[in-house]
Design a protein around this motif. Structure first.
Motif, PDB file in Angstrom:
ATOM      1  N   TYR A  32       1.013  -1.417   0.026  1.00  0.00           N
ATOM      2  CA  TYR A  32       0.091   0.091   0.078  1.00  0.00           C
ATOM      3  C   TYR A  32       0.897   1.397   0.036  1.00  0.00           C
ATOM      4  O   TYR A  32       0.791   2.073   0.939  1.00  0.00           O
ATOM      5  CB  TYR A  32      -0.925   0.061   1.141  1.00  0.00           C
ATOM      6  N   LEU A  33       1.592   1.408  -1.072  1.00  0.00           N
ATOM      7  CA  LEU A  33       2.491   2.642  -1.335  1.00  0.00           C
ATOM      8  C   LEU A  33       2.397   3.226  -2.542  1.00  0.00           C
ATOM      9  O   LEU A  33       2.055   2.643  -3.672  1.00  0.00           O
ATOM     10  CB  LEU A  33       4.029   2.143  -1.245  1.00  0.00           C
ATOM     11  N   ALA A  34       2.277   4.528  -2.465  1.00  0.00           N
ATOM     12  CA  ALA A  34       2.132   5.241  -3.863  1.00  0.00           C
ATOM     13  C   ALA A  34       3.369   6.180  -3.848  1.00  0.00           C
ATOM     14  O   ALA A  34       3.968   6.586  -2.830  1.00  0.00           O
ATOM     15  CB  ALA A  34       0.896   6.265  -3.760  1.00  0.00           C
ATOM     16  N   TYR A  36       4.666   9.860  -5.861  1.00  0.00           N
ATOM     17  CA  TYR A  36       4.205  11.085  -6.614  1.00  0.00           C
ATOM     18  C   TYR A  36       5.118  12.080  -6.909  1.00  0.00           C
ATOM     19  O   TYR A  36       6.413  12.232  -6.286  1.00  0.00           O
ATOM     20  CB  TYR A  36       3.233  12.074  -5.482  1.00  0.00           C
ATOM     21  N   PHE A  46       0.338  12.042  -9.574  1.00  0.00           N
ATOM     22  CA  PHE A  46       0.293  10.591  -8.880  1.00  0.00           C
ATOM     23  C   PHE A  46       0.888   9.816 -10.033  1.00  0.00           C
ATOM     24  O   PHE A  46       0.459   9.540 -11.266  1.00  0.00           O
ATOM     25  CB  PHE A  46      -1.322  10.124  -8.956  1.00  0.00           C
ATOM     26  N   TYR A  49       0.939   3.597  -7.902  1.00  0.00           N
ATOM     27  CA  TYR A  49       0.220   2.994  -6.726  1.00  0.00           C
ATOM     28  C   TYR A  49       0.374   1.398  -6.479  1.00  0.00           C
ATOM     29  O   TYR A  49       0.952   0.940  -7.391  1.00  0.00           O
ATOM     30  CB  TYR A  49      -1.175   3.288  -6.652  1.00  0.00           C
ATOM     31  N   SER A  50       0.123   1.080  -5.232  1.00  0.00           N
ATOM     32  CA  SER A  50       0.303  -0.536  -4.912  1.00  0.00           C
ATOM     33  C   SER A  50       1.788  -0.922  -5.310  1.00  0.00           C
ATOM     34  O   SER A  50       1.938  -1.979  -5.766  1.00  0.00           O
ATOM     35  CB  SER A  50      -0.782  -1.287  -5.928  1.00  0.00           C
ATOM     36  N   GLN A  55       0.167   4.516 -12.825  1.00  0.00           N
ATOM     37  CA  GLN A  55      -0.721   5.262 -13.451  1.00  0.00           C
ATOM     38  C   GLN A  55      -0.904   5.509 -14.779  1.00  0.00           C
ATOM     39  O   GLN A  55       0.201   5.636 -15.582  1.00  0.00           O
ATOM     40  CB  GLN A  55      -0.874   6.440 -12.338  1.00  0.00           C
ATOM     41  N   TYR A  87       7.682  12.098  -3.879  1.00  0.00           N
ATOM     42  CA  TYR A  87       7.175  11.879  -2.501  1.00  0.00           C
ATOM     43  C   TYR A  87       6.811  10.389  -2.479  1.00  0.00           C
ATOM     44  O   TYR A  87       6.084   9.927  -3.257  1.00  0.00           O
ATOM     45  CB  TYR A  87       6.150  12.770  -1.982  1.00  0.00           C
ATOM     46  N   GLN A  89       4.124   7.616  -0.373  1.00  0.00           N
ATOM     47  CA  GLN A  89       2.695   7.843   0.851  1.00  0.00           C
ATOM     48  C   GLN A  89       2.406   6.536   0.853  1.00  0.00           C
ATOM     49  O   GLN A  89       2.073   5.577   0.205  1.00  0.00           O
ATOM     50  CB  GLN A  89       1.712   8.536  -0.112  1.00  0.00           C
ATOM     51  N   VAL A  91      -0.707   4.234   2.211  1.00  0.00           N
ATOM     52  CA  VAL A  91      -2.299   4.157   2.405  1.00  0.00           C
ATOM     53  C   VAL A  91      -2.713   3.035   2.888  1.00  0.00           C
ATOM     54  O   VAL A  91      -3.747   2.457   2.805  1.00  0.00           O
ATOM     55  CB  VAL A  91      -2.791   4.366   0.927  1.00  0.00           C
ATOM     56  N   ASP A  92      -1.950   2.338   3.700  1.00  0.00           N
ATOM     57  CA  ASP A  92      -2.282   0.874   4.319  1.00  0.00           C
ATOM     58  C   ASP A  92      -3.218   1.029   5.560  1.00  0.00           C
ATOM     59  O   ASP A  92      -4.107   0.560   5.636  1.00  0.00           O
ATOM     60  CB  ASP A  92      -0.913   0.220   4.851  1.00  0.00           C
TER      61      ASP A  92
ATOM     62  N   ARG B 101      -8.033   3.369  -3.611  1.00  0.00           N
ATOM     63  CA  ARG B 101      -7.628   2.607  -2.695  1.00  0.00           C
ATOM     64  C   ARG B 101      -6.103   2.742  -2.687  1.00  0.00           C
ATOM     65  O   ARG B 101      -5.498   2.748  -1.427  1.00  0.00           O
ATOM     66  CB  ARG B 101      -7.905   1.042  -2.672  1.00  0.00           C
ATOM     67  N   GLY B 102      -5.511   3.033  -3.944  1.00  0.00           N
ATOM     68  CA  GLY B 102      -4.041   3.178  -3.900  1.00  0.00           C
ATOM     69  C   GLY B 102      -3.584   4.510  -3.720  1.00  0.00           C
ATOM     70  O   GLY B 102      -2.347   4.589  -3.685  1.00  0.00           O
ATOM     71  N   HIS B 104      -3.973   9.308  -3.829  1.00  0.00           N
ATOM     72  CA  HIS B 104      -4.867  10.438  -4.073  1.00  0.00           C
ATOM     73  C   HIS B 104      -4.428  10.518  -5.687  1.00  0.00           C
ATOM     74  O   HIS B 104      -3.446  10.899  -5.869  1.00  0.00           O
ATOM     75  CB  HIS B 104      -4.384  11.335  -3.266  1.00  0.00           C
ATOM     76  N   ASP B 105      -5.471  10.337  -6.504  1.00  0.00           N
ATOM     77  CA  ASP B 105      -5.041  10.177  -7.896  1.00  0.00           C
ATOM     78  C   ASP B 105      -5.119  11.414  -8.739  1.00  0.00           C
ATOM     79  O   ASP B 105      -4.492  11.562  -9.751  1.00  0.00           O
ATOM     80  CB  ASP B 105      -5.843   9.134  -8.763  1.00  0.00           C
TER      81      ASP B 105
END
Lengths: 107, 117
Positions: A32-34, A36, A46, A49-50, A55, A87, A89, A91-92, B101-102, B104-105
């Motif tokens: 659960y990491l993104a 940016y 963005f 993700y995951s 993206q 950065y 982030q 989101v877990d 879920r992943g 802020h897009d």
């Protein structure tokens, strides 16, 4: 709260270089990491993700990997438009937290 | 095209209140969590709050709990951040963002809140 650290804080690189940024979490966050990208005066963009899913619209030179507590963002061949601050982030779980950022500058 | 447009920022004195708004378009607003992220001048990103798609759950960073209220009006495709008892350390650009879920897009352009005497 889950703390994120990033290394390095600052990175000086040339166009065409391969760049790797590391993000470490204070506890297991699975994937659960993104990631940016932010340029001065602009909103964050963005990228991933995951931990490793690109993206839509993000160039394929960007890639992400990792799980658990250690993650990396790699830019395979740095382009002029990639000079920015990056950065991570998590989101877990709430509260959501960001890493302190890595500034990628022109060498 | 997803668009998020914030408004309501400005200069206020410590202890005063301010209400930020975010108008959304280009997607089904009522189907998404929404959030606020802020950035103090020259500093990194700080997540502030998220709200569930139906408004049934709201999450805050500890530093704003009891002072900020995140709300939404799905009929108006709008997100709000009511800020009370503002402090100098709340000075930042506040971004509205769509939450998946992943992460802020999509993000708005941001609105600057300055708290100063």
């Amino acid at each position: 709260d889950i703390q994120l650290t990033q290394s390095p804080s600052f990175l000086s690189a040339s166009v065409g270089d391969r760049v790797t940024i590391t993000c470490r979490a204070s506890q297991d966050i699975s994937s659960y990491l993104a990631w940016y990208q932010q340029k001065p005066g602009k909103a964050p963009n963005f990228l991933i993700y995951s931990a490793s899913t690109l993206q839509s619209g993000v160039p394929s030179r960007f890639s992400g990997s990792g799980s658990g507590t250690e993650f990396t963002l790699t830019i395979s061949s740095l382009q002029p438009e990639d000079f920015a601050t990056y950065y991570c982030q998590q989101v877990d779980s709430y509260p959501i937290t960001f890493g302190p950022g890595t500034k990628v500058d022109i060498k | 095209e997803v668009q998020l447009v914030e408004s309501g920022g400005g200069l206020v004195q410590p202890g005063e209140s301010l209400r930020l708004s975010c108008e959304a378009s280009g997607f089904t607003f009522s189907s998404y969590y929404m959030g606020w992220v802020r950035q103090a001048p020259g500093k990194g990103l700080e997540w502030v709050a998220d709200i569930k798609d139906d408004g049934g759950a709201i999450f805050y960073v500890d530093s704003v709990k009891g002072r900020f209220t995140n709300s939404r009006d799905n009929a108006k495709n709008s997100l709000y951040l009511q800020m009370k008892s503002l402090r100098v350390e709340d000075t930042a650009v506040y971004y509205c963002a769509r939450k998946i879920r992943g992460g802020h897009d999509y993000w708005g352009q941001g609105t600057l809140v300055t708290v100063s005497s």
